[in-house]
Design a protein around this motif. Structure first.
Motif, PDB file in Angstrom:
ATOM      1  N   ALA A 269      24.089 -18.628 -19.429  1.00  0.00           N
ATOM      2  CA  ALA A 269      25.536 -18.388 -19.408  1.00  0.00           C
ATOM      3  C   ALA A 269      25.983 -17.637 -20.655  1.00  0.00           C
ATOM      4  CB  ALA A 269      26.284 -19.716 -19.297  1.00  0.00           C
ATOM      5  N   VAL A 270      27.136 -16.972 -20.542  1.00  0.00           N
ATOM      6  CA  VAL A 270      27.755 -16.280 -21.673  1.00  0.00           C
ATOM      7  C   VAL A 270      29.265 -16.407 -21.535  1.00  0.00           C
ATOM      8  CG1 VAL A 270      27.712 -14.056 -20.459  1.00  0.00           C
ATOM      9  CG2 VAL A 270      27.942 -14.089 -22.945  1.00  0.00           C
ATOM     10  N   MET A 271      29.967 -16.528 -22.671  1.00  0.00           N
ATOM     11  CA  MET A 271      31.428 -16.630 -22.691  1.00  0.00           C
ATOM     12  C   MET A 271      32.006 -15.312 -23.176  1.00  0.00           C
ATOM     13  SD  MET A 271      34.113 -18.672 -22.302  1.00  0.00           S
ATOM     14  CE  MET A 271      35.767 -17.952 -22.378  1.00  0.00           C
ATOM     15  N   ILE A 272      33.061 -14.847 -22.507  1.00  0.00           N
ATOM     16  CA  ILE A 272      33.754 -13.629 -22.928  1.00  0.00           C
ATOM     17  C   ILE A 272      35.221 -13.970 -23.162  1.00  0.00           C
ATOM     18  CG2 ILE A 272      34.437 -11.286 -22.272  1.00  0.00           C
ATOM     19  CD1 ILE A 272      31.897 -11.231 -20.508  1.00  0.00           C
ATOM     20  N   GLY A 273      35.732 -13.685 -24.354  1.00  0.00           N
ATOM     21  CA  GLY A 273      37.124 -14.005 -24.656  1.00  0.00           C
ATOM     22  C   GLY A 273      37.621 -13.225 -25.861  1.00  0.00           C
ATOM     23  N   ASP A 274      38.913 -13.315 -26.097  1.00  0.00           N
ATOM     24  CA  ASP A 274      39.519 -12.480 -27.145  1.00  0.00           C
ATOM     25  C   ASP A 274      39.976 -13.246 -28.381  1.00  0.00           C
ATOM     26  OD1 ASP A 274      41.707 -13.631 -25.581  1.00  0.00           O
ATOM     27  OD2 ASP A 274      43.023 -12.294 -26.704  1.00  0.00           O
ATOM     28  N   ARG A 275      39.788 -14.565 -28.407  1.00  0.00           N
ATOM     29  CA  ARG A 275      40.274 -15.334 -29.550  1.00  0.00           C
ATOM     30  C   ARG A 275      39.175 -16.249 -30.094  1.00  0.00           C
ATOM     31  NH1 ARG A 275      45.675 -15.402 -30.555  1.00  0.00           N
ATOM     32  NH2 ARG A 275      44.813 -15.810 -32.621  1.00  0.00           N
ATOM     33  N   GLU A 276      39.411 -16.770 -31.285  1.00  0.00           N
ATOM     34  CA  GLU A 276      38.421 -17.620 -31.949  1.00  0.00           C
ATOM     35  C   GLU A 276      38.079 -18.856 -31.131  1.00  0.00           C
ATOM     36  OE1 GLU A 276      39.854 -19.175 -35.637  1.00  0.00           O
ATOM     37  OE2 GLU A 276      41.825 -19.705 -34.832  1.00  0.00           O
ATOM     38  N   HIS A 277      39.060 -19.371 -30.372  1.00  0.00           N
ATOM     39  CA  HIS A 277      38.815 -20.582 -29.576  1.00  0.00           C
ATOM     40  C   HIS A 277      37.672 -20.353 -28.576  1.00  0.00           C
ATOM     41  CE1 HIS A 277      42.972 -20.434 -30.922  1.00  0.00           C
ATOM     42  NE2 HIS A 277      42.948 -21.747 -30.978  1.00  0.00           N
ATOM     43  N   ASP A 278      37.599 -19.140 -28.030  1.00  0.00           N
ATOM     44  CA  ASP A 278      36.544 -18.826 -27.062  1.00  0.00           C
ATOM     45  C   ASP A 278      35.177 -18.800 -27.738  1.00  0.00           C
ATOM     46  OD1 ASP A 278      38.451 -18.238 -24.881  1.00  0.00           O
ATOM     47  OD2 ASP A 278      38.997 -16.533 -26.122  1.00  0.00           O
ATOM     48  N   MET A 279      35.115 -18.190 -28.925  1.00  0.00           N
ATOM     49  CA  MET A 279      33.851 -18.079 -29.651  1.00  0.00           C
ATOM     50  C   MET A 279      33.382 -19.458 -30.125  1.00  0.00           C
ATOM     51  SD  MET A 279      33.641 -14.748 -29.393  1.00  0.00           S
ATOM     52  CE  MET A 279      34.603 -14.934 -27.881  1.00  0.00           C
ATOM     53  N   ILE A 280      34.301 -20.232 -30.667  1.00  0.00           N
ATOM     54  CA  ILE A 280      33.960 -21.567 -31.163  1.00  0.00           C
ATOM     55  C   ILE A 280      33.524 -22.470 -30.008  1.00  0.00           C
ATOM     56  CG2 ILE A 280      34.898 -23.656 -32.235  1.00  0.00           C
ATOM     57  CD1 ILE A 280      36.733 -21.746 -33.882  1.00  0.00           C
ATOM     58  N   GLY A 281      34.250 -22.410 -28.896  1.00  0.00           N
ATOM     59  CA  GLY A 281      33.894 -23.223 -27.734  1.00  0.00           C
ATOM     60  C   GLY A 281      32.517 -22.893 -27.209  1.00  0.00           C
ATOM     61  N   ALA A 282      32.185 -21.592 -27.191  1.00  0.00           N
ATOM     62  CA  ALA A 282      30.862 -21.175 -26.727  1.00  0.00           C
ATOM     63  C   ALA A 282      29.776 -21.679 -27.680  1.00  0.00           C
ATOM     64  CB  ALA A 282      30.817 -19.655 -26.614  1.00  0.00           C
ATOM     65  N   THR A 283      29.995 -21.509 -28.969  1.00  0.00           N
ATOM     66  CA  THR A 283      29.011 -21.925 -29.966  1.00  0.00           C
ATOM     67  C   THR A 283      28.724 -23.418 -29.887  1.00  0.00           C
ATOM     68  OG1 THR A 283      29.688 -20.148 -31.468  1.00  0.00           O
ATOM     69  CG2 THR A 283      28.516 -22.014 -32.441  1.00  0.00           C
ATOM     70  N   LYS A 284      29.769 -24.210 -29.685  1.00  0.00           N
ATOM     71  CA  LYS A 284      29.585 -25.662 -29.597  1.00  0.00           C
ATOM     72  C   LYS A 284      28.779 -26.066 -28.371  1.00  0.00           C
ATOM     73  CE  LYS A 284      33.606 -27.201 -32.260  1.00  0.00           C
ATOM     74  NZ  LYS A 284      34.909 -27.935 -32.222  1.00  0.00           N
ATOM     75  N   ASN A 285      28.736 -25.176 -27.374  1.00  0.00           N
ATOM     76  CA  ASN A 285      27.963 -25.458 -26.160  1.00  0.00           C
ATOM     77  C   ASN A 285      26.672 -24.645 -26.086  1.00  0.00           C
ATOM     78  OD1 ASN A 285      29.533 -27.311 -24.123  1.00  0.00           O
ATOM     79  ND2 ASN A 285      31.098 -26.004 -25.071  1.00  0.00           N
ATOM     80  N   ASN A 286      26.317 -24.026 -27.219  1.00  0.00           N
ATOM     81  CA  ASN A 286      25.067 -23.252 -27.322  1.00  0.00           C
ATOM     82  C   ASN A 286      25.023 -22.046 -26.391  1.00  0.00           C
ATOM     83  OD1 ASN A 286      23.845 -25.072 -29.276  1.00  0.00           O
ATOM     84  ND2 ASN A 286      23.601 -26.520 -27.580  1.00  0.00           N
ATOM     85  N   LEU A 287      26.190 -21.428 -26.191  1.00  0.00           N
ATOM     86  CA  LEU A 287      26.282 -20.211 -25.390  1.00  0.00           C
ATOM     87  C   LEU A 287      26.485 -19.007 -26.311  1.00  0.00           C
ATOM     88  CD1 LEU A 287      26.987 -22.262 -23.083  1.00  0.00           C
ATOM     89  CD2 LEU A 287      28.638 -20.574 -22.263  1.00  0.00           C
TER      90      LEU A 287
END
Length: 215
Positions: free
Chosen positions: A159-177
């Motif tokens: 899986a990969v997360m695509i988003g425009d704000r820090e919340h998206d990046m942080i959320g992905a990192t916490k889930n190892n994406l």
């Protein structure tokens, strides 16, 4: 690959509806109404989080009334003061043709997210549309992503997360994406990279190649 897309600032430019509804709510509750450009920080974070900051700790009794007024206007008018970003439709179609499975992952209330995706005829591309509950449950992006992975039976490795704000990046990192920052949205490259973006895309049509590089 399973691709999780943020909604506001990533799939659609939702600025007018969100900002107009916030300013309407503040005015209705006799609170200071900032200029529109001073409220851009409200696009991306959970709306309840934004209203806690807007109302402030000194007037907690106004929190529920401001949220109510916001939702009254947003659900009827603001939700459609919105437009799909250029290249998004073609990019989603290409990703589907390449065999990827697409999901919406937004802190916005799911009931609104589904209406928006259907209104703009984007539902044909997405296997699932996921958001928060009106009470704020799953508004935290990390919690939401974890929920999607569990419900859809997705491994973080696929899986990969695509988003425009820090919340998206942080959320992905916490889930190892891995996460790709959408520079056409409301976050800056600095914000996205410092919060954990693996890559950043200047425009949507670059996404298929970037996603291929992560597989």
């Amino acid at each position: 690959m399973h691709i999780l897309f943020d909604l506001d600032g990533t799939l659609t430019d939702s600025r007018p509806g969100i900002i107009n509804s916030i300013r309407h709510s503040l005015a209705e509750n006799q609170l200071t109404v900032p200029e529109a450009d001073a409220l851009l920080w409200c696009i991306g974070p959970p709306i309840l989080e934004s209203f806690r900051k807007l109302v402030g700790p000194d007037q907690p009794h106004l929190f529920d009334p401001t949220v109510t007024k916001y939702r009254e206007r947003y659900s009827e008018t603001g939700i459609f003061e919105n437009e799909v970003y250029p290249e998004i439709v073609d990019t989603l179609a290409e990703l589907r043709q390449l065999g990827h499975t697409l999901h919406v992952a937004t802190s916005k209330a799911e009931i609104y997210a589904k209406r928006i995706i259907t209104h703009f005829e984007l539902d044909r591309f997405f296997t699932s549309v996921n958001g928060s509950e009106l009470d704020g449950t799953r508004a935290d992006k990390a919690e939401l992503i974890a929920h999607i992975l569990l419900q859809q039976g997705i491994s973080p490795a696929e899986a990969v997360m695509i988003g425009d704000r820090e919340h998206d990046m942080i959320g992905a990192t916490k889930n190892n994406l891995p996460a790709i920052g959408a520079l056409w949205g409301y976050g800056t490259g600095k914000e996205l990279m410092e919060s954990g973006a693996t890559l950043c895309a200047r425009v949507p049509h670059l996404l298929p190649e970037m996603i291929s590089s992560l597989e």
